[in-house]
Design an enzyme around this catalytic site. Structure first.
Site, short mmCIF file in Angstrom:
data_model
loop_
_atom_site.label_atom_id
_atom_site.label_comp_id
_atom_site.label_asym_id
_atom_site.label_seq_id
_atom_site.Cartn_x
_atom_site.Cartn_y
_atom_site.Cartn_z
N ASN A 73 -10.41 -0.37 0.20
CA ASN A 73 -8.94 -0.30 0.20
C ASN A 73 -8.42 -0.98 -1.06
O ASN A 73 -8.49 -2.19 -1.20
CB ASN A 73 -8.42 -1.01 1.46
N HIS A 80 -3.32 6.96 1.77
CA HIS A 80 -3.77 5.63 1.37
C HIS A 80 -5.14 5.38 2.02
O HIS A 80 -5.32 5.58 3.21
CB HIS A 80 -2.75 4.58 1.80
N CYS A 100 0.82 -1.23 0.00
CA CYS A 100 0.00 0.00 0.00
C CYS A 100 0.84 1.27 0.00
O CYS A 100 0.31 2.36 -0.19
CB CYS A 100 -0.95 -0.01 1.19
O1 UT7 Z 1 -3.90 -1.31 3.49
C1 UT7 Z 1 -2.95 -1.72 4.41
C2 UT7 Z 1 -3.12 -1.03 5.68
N1 UT7 Z 1 -4.27 -1.56 6.38
C3 UT7 Z 1 -4.83 -0.86 7.34
O2 UT7 Z 1 -4.41 0.25 7.59
C4 UT7 Z 1 -5.94 -1.48 8.15
C5 UT7 Z 1 -5.82 -1.04 9.60
N2 UT7 Z 1 -6.82 -1.62 10.47
C6 UT7 Z 1 -8.12 -1.26 10.42
O3 UT7 Z 1 -8.52 -0.47 9.60
C7 UT7 Z 1 -9.04 -1.82 11.47
O4 UT7 Z 1 -8.27 -2.44 12.47
C8 UT7 Z 1 -10.08 -2.86 10.91
C9 UT7 Z 1 -11.10 -2.13 10.04
C10 UT7 Z 1 -9.35 -3.91 10.11
C11 UT7 Z 1 -10.82 -3.51 12.06
O5 UT7 Z 1 -11.45 -2.51 12.87
P1 UT7 Z 1 -11.25 -2.53 14.46
O6 UT7 Z 1 -12.08 -1.45 15.01
O7 UT7 Z 1 -9.77 -2.48 14.71
O8 UT7 Z 1 -11.86 -3.92 14.86
P2 UT7 Z 1 -11.18 -5.11 15.64
O9 UT7 Z 1 -10.23 -5.84 14.75
O10 UT7 Z 1 -10.67 -4.58 16.93
O11 UT7 Z 1 -12.44 -6.03 15.90
C12 UT7 Z 1 -13.51 -5.60 16.73
C13 UT7 Z 1 -14.56 -6.67 16.75
C14 UT7 Z 1 -14.01 -8.07 16.96
O12 UT7 Z 1 -14.91 -8.77 17.78
P3 UT7 Z 1 -14.59 -8.95 19.36
O13 UT7 Z 1 -13.27 -9.65 19.40
O14 UT7 Z 1 -14.55 -7.57 19.90
O15 UT7 Z 1 -15.76 -9.76 19.80
C15 UT7 Z 1 -14.00 -8.69 15.59
O16 UT7 Z 1 -14.13 -10.08 15.61
O17 UT7 Z 1 -15.23 -6.72 15.47
C16 UT7 Z 1 -15.22 -8.05 14.98
N3 UT7 Z 1 -15.17 -8.00 13.52
C17 UT7 Z 1 -16.27 -7.87 12.75
N4 UT7 Z 1 -17.58 -7.80 13.06
C18 UT7 Z 1 -18.44 -7.66 12.05
C19 UT7 Z 1 -14.08 -8.01 12.73
N5 UT7 Z 1 -14.44 -7.92 11.44
C20 UT7 Z 1 -15.79 -7.83 11.42
C21 UT7 Z 1 -16.77 -7.69 10.40
N6 UT7 Z 1 -18.07 -7.61 10.76
N7 UT7 Z 1 -16.41 -7.62 9.10
#
Ligand code: UT7
Length: 332
Positions: A288, A258, A116
């Protein structure tokens, strides 16, 4: 070779995206997720997904062709094509295919892999060829078809990625350098946070010698770690580039990051004390798109009449490697 010390002007932009659009509603029928979760956590609504006729090379050539026309040039004028991609049609590289699709017969072409961060790394690479006087017209393409490498049953990654391509034309200029400053960084100690890993399978050739045949595995990401990394490192890199350019935050007209997550865009702007109206975002319509996301968002902003000649843009890429990079440039 008589152009040593030339400045860089960025004079054309174009983009291309696959026809098919995958909505949050579609995804919620594939995995346990919802429009509410995806929208509130990422800002994404739609991503474009390449079909069997839409190759990385063709999308790249379409974007580059538009950028070359936008610059008022012909493919034959192009000296060098740098294709930033992590998802080539051919692991040996796709840039030469793009060169041939464009009919840019004079141009050398090569791929550059920095996930990215690839587009900003490629812009900086292009600028070195121009400043040393070697080349006059360089096309920089950011393109990815990440959908090929997504595990469509993994809700933590499959809702995030889409496909696309964007391109710019950089030209040697004797009337001032519009690439004002840059910063490029890598930290391989955090490599495990975001991977598209190769998994080998031993194949015995003769006694005592095996070849490691295998295949690439789907994208794996520690989203929380990458989020933390991006929000900490991207403002730092932009501030460093601004310092080198002798600029302060009030001099920046647009923040062009990005497009990984709307929350990252907002958090970076907040850390930089930059007004939210200066954030360029098309995350809702594309998701993305890895190396494509910056030139895709730039092209949209140009077509909408937001970015105008002379505007100062702070851009930054970040992602797998881990890698990150920032550049400050003036459009046009
Ligand atoms: O392009 C390369 C660079 N990439 C990035 O910069 C991505 C950086 N990261 C992010 O943008 C975010 O971390 C994500 C969008 C990937 C995830 O968001 P988050 O607020 O960090 O969520 P999380 O990973 O902390 O997950 C929160 C909860 C979890 O459940 P528990 O463990 O709290 O029960 C996940 O299992 O959300 C759950 N979860 C979902 N729920 C519904 C994860 N994915 C999903 C989903 N739908 N698609």
């Amino acid at each position: 070779m008589n152009n040593i010390g030339a400045g860089i002007a960025i004079i054309g932009c174009g983009s291309a995206a696959p026809q098919n659009k995958l909505t949050n509603e579609n995804l919620s029928r594939m995995v346990e997720t919802s429009d509410e979760w995806i929208t509130s956590r990422t800002g994404m609504k739609i991503r474009h997904i390449a079909n069997e006729t839409e190759s990385l090379s063709q999308l790249s050539a379409d974007a580059a062709q538009k950028a070359i026309a936008d610059a008022g040039l012909s493919p034959i004028d192009i000296d060098l094509i740098i294709l930033a991609t992590s998802t080539p049609d051919d692991l040996f590289g796709s840039a030469s295919k793009v060169q041939s699709l464009l009919g840019a017969t004079r141009a050398a072409a090569f791929d550059l892999t920095a996930a990215c961060s690839g587009f900003v790394f490629a812009l900086i690479t292009a600028s070195q060829f121009i400043r040393t006087g070697v080349y006059q017209n360089v096309v920089v393409i950011g393109a990815d078809v990440v959908s090929r490498w997504v595990d469509w049953s993994d809700r933590t990654t499959c809702v995030l990625f889409g496909d696309g391509a964007g391109a710019i034309v950089c030209q040697a200029s004797q009337t001032g350098d519009r690439l004002l400053a840059f910063e490029m960084r890598s930290d391989g100690s955090q490599n495990g946070c975001l991977n598209l890993p190769y998994q080998s399978q031993s194949q015995s050739l003769v006694s005592g010698i095996t070849a490691q045949s295998g295949a690439y595995q789907p994208i794996m990401m520690n989203g929380r770690e990458v989020y933390r990394f991006a929000v900490a490192k991207v403002p730092e890199a932009i501030e460093k580039a601004m310092y080198r350019a002798g600029l302060v935050i009030e001099d920046i007209d647009w923040l062009l990051l990005h497009q990984a997550n709307q929350r990252i865009l907002d958090a970076v702007a907040k850390r930089l004390k930059l007004s939210p109206e200066k954030i360029l975002s098309n995350i809702g319509e594309y998701g993305n798109t890895s190396a494509a996301s910056i030139p895709l968002a730039l092209d949209a902003a140009l077509r909408e009449g937001k970015v105008k000649p002379g505007d100062t843009i702070a851009t930054a890429g970040f992602g797998a490697g881990l890698t990150w990079s920032a550049a400050i440039f003036k459009w046009g």
